[in-house]
Design an enzyme around this catalytic site. Structure first.
Site, PDB file in Angstrom:
ATOM      1  N   ASP A  26       0.792  -1.255   0.000  1.00  0.00           N
ATOM      2  CA  ASP A  26       0.000   0.000   0.000  1.00  0.00           C
ATOM      3  C   ASP A  26       0.816   1.294   0.000  1.00  0.00           C
ATOM      4  OD1 ASP A  26      -1.955  -1.902   0.182  1.00  0.00           O
ATOM      5  OD2 ASP A  26      -2.698  -1.298   2.152  1.00  0.00           O
ATOM      6  N   GLU A  74      -4.600  -0.865  -1.331  1.00  0.00           N
ATOM      7  CA  GLU A  74      -5.898  -0.985  -0.661  1.00  0.00           C
ATOM      8  C   GLU A  74      -6.889  -0.165  -1.479  1.00  0.00           C
ATOM      9  OE1 GLU A  74      -5.911  -0.168   3.562  1.00  0.00           O
ATOM     10  OE2 GLU A  74      -8.107  -0.093   3.632  1.00  0.00           O
ATOM     11  N   LYS A 131      -6.489  -4.981  -2.990  1.00  0.00           N
ATOM     12  CA  LYS A 131      -7.081  -5.662  -1.827  1.00  0.00           C
ATOM     13  C   LYS A 131      -8.112  -4.766  -1.136  1.00  0.00           C
ATOM     14  CE  LYS A 131      -3.390  -4.433   1.474  1.00  0.00           C
ATOM     15  NZ  LYS A 131      -4.213  -3.566   2.315  1.00  0.00           N
ATOM     16  N   LYS A 134      -7.475  -5.044   5.061  1.00  0.00           N
ATOM     17  CA  LYS A 134      -6.168  -4.655   5.587  1.00  0.00           C
ATOM     18  C   LYS A 134      -5.128  -5.722   5.198  1.00  0.00           C
ATOM     19  CE  LYS A 134      -8.037  -1.043   7.343  1.00  0.00           C
ATOM     20  NZ  LYS A 134      -8.087   0.118   6.428  1.00  0.00           N
ATOM     21  N   THR A 160       0.519   0.801   6.620  1.00  0.00           N
ATOM     22  CA  THR A 160       1.197   1.256   7.823  1.00  0.00           C
ATOM     23  C   THR A 160       1.557   0.021   8.643  1.00  0.00           C
ATOM     24  OG1 THR A 160      -0.875   1.541   9.063  1.00  0.00           O
ATOM     25  CG2 THR A 160      -0.030   3.461   7.879  1.00  0.00           C
ATOM     26  N   CYS A 164      -2.005  -2.513   7.854  1.00  0.00           N
ATOM     27  CA  CYS A 164      -1.990  -3.471   6.730  1.00  0.00           C
ATOM     28  C   CYS A 164      -0.736  -4.339   6.702  1.00  0.00           C
ATOM     29  CB  CYS A 164      -2.163  -2.715   5.421  1.00  0.00           C
ATOM     30  SG  CYS A 164      -3.804  -1.986   5.300  1.00  0.00           S
TER      31      CYS A 164
END
Ligand code: TIU
Length: 235
Positions: A26, A74, A131, A134, A160, A164
């Site tokens: 992410d 994400e 995704k 998370k 973070t 995730c």
């Protein structure tokens, strides 16, 4: 045997480095730039920029050695049909998922804010895992792709740390993958949460896995590559 100098003890690399993959979680504008989802949740997003140079160095090394690379984002479909109401309604942010923000609709696939920052954009041949949750295993093809490619070892990075990244590492650990989180290639909006995550994953003899700095990962990889090229029969 080659290994990465890690905590709580050395992380053994697979003999065949095709079994190893870099996972970058992410690293998207929605989390790293003002006006995205991270900002809307009330976070100081500038903190996350600090890891970009180290992560780029690690990404370049994986590219140089032609090792597997997986990027995640994400994101949600534009009709938000893959976003549970609980996630949609959580928090008192200025912007909710799907709202129009300065970088397009927040956390929606295909919007400018949802894409990976330019420094770390995937190249052709690298896998992108969109995704909705998370963890990177929930409702994605990640496990099938890892199995298909015979990957057993994951070097985990991104943002973070305690959300995730940690969720993904725990999902991977439960599925039997040997995971190492790279200490200076992951960041949190909360320094104490990052520290706590690093400590908790490697506690109890590596209950979730290992942690190591980028320099140690690069050293371990270089040694493993040298050993594997020694094994190539000379003609
Ligand atoms: N809010 C926060 O810390 N993280 C997320 O919502 N997603 C990821 O960690 N990628």
């Amino acid at each position: 045997m080659t290994f990465i100098l890690a905590l709580p003890y050395n992380y053994e690399l697979p003999t065949d480095l095709k079994q190893l993959a870099l996972v970058i979680i992410d690293m998207q504008r929605d989390f790293l730039e003002p006006g995205g989802f991270g900002d809307a949740l009330g976070n100081d997003v500038s903190r996350l920029q600090a890891i970009v140079p180290a992560l780029k160095q690690l990404l370049d090394a994986f590219r140089f050695y032609q090792l597997s690379i997986f990027h995640t984002i994400e994101c949600h479909q534009s009709d938000l049909s893959d976003c549970p109401p609980t996630k949609l309604n959580r928090g008192n942010g200025t912007l909710k998922i799907g709202d129009e923000g300065p970088m397009g609709r927040v956390l929606v696939r295909g919007e400018p804010g949802n894409w990976i920052i330019p420094e770390l954009e995937p190249l052709p041949g690298e896998v992108l895992i969109p995704k909705p949750g998370k963890g990177a295993f929930y409702s994605t093809d990640l496990q099938a792709l890892l199995q298909e490619q015979g990957i057993t070892h994951l070097i985990i990075t991104g943002v973070t740390t305690e959300v995730c990244v940690q969720t993904t590492m725990r999902e991977a650990n439960d599925r039997g993958y040997e995971c190492l989180m790279v200490e200076d290639c992951t960041e949190s909006y909360f320094p104490a949460f990052k520290q706590a995550t690093l400590e908790m994953v490697r506690a109890q003899g590596g209950i979730v896995g290992w942690t190591a700095p980028t320099a140690a990962v690069l050293e371990g990889l270089a040694a493993a590559i040298a050993v594997s090229s020694d094994k190539v029969p000379s003609v």
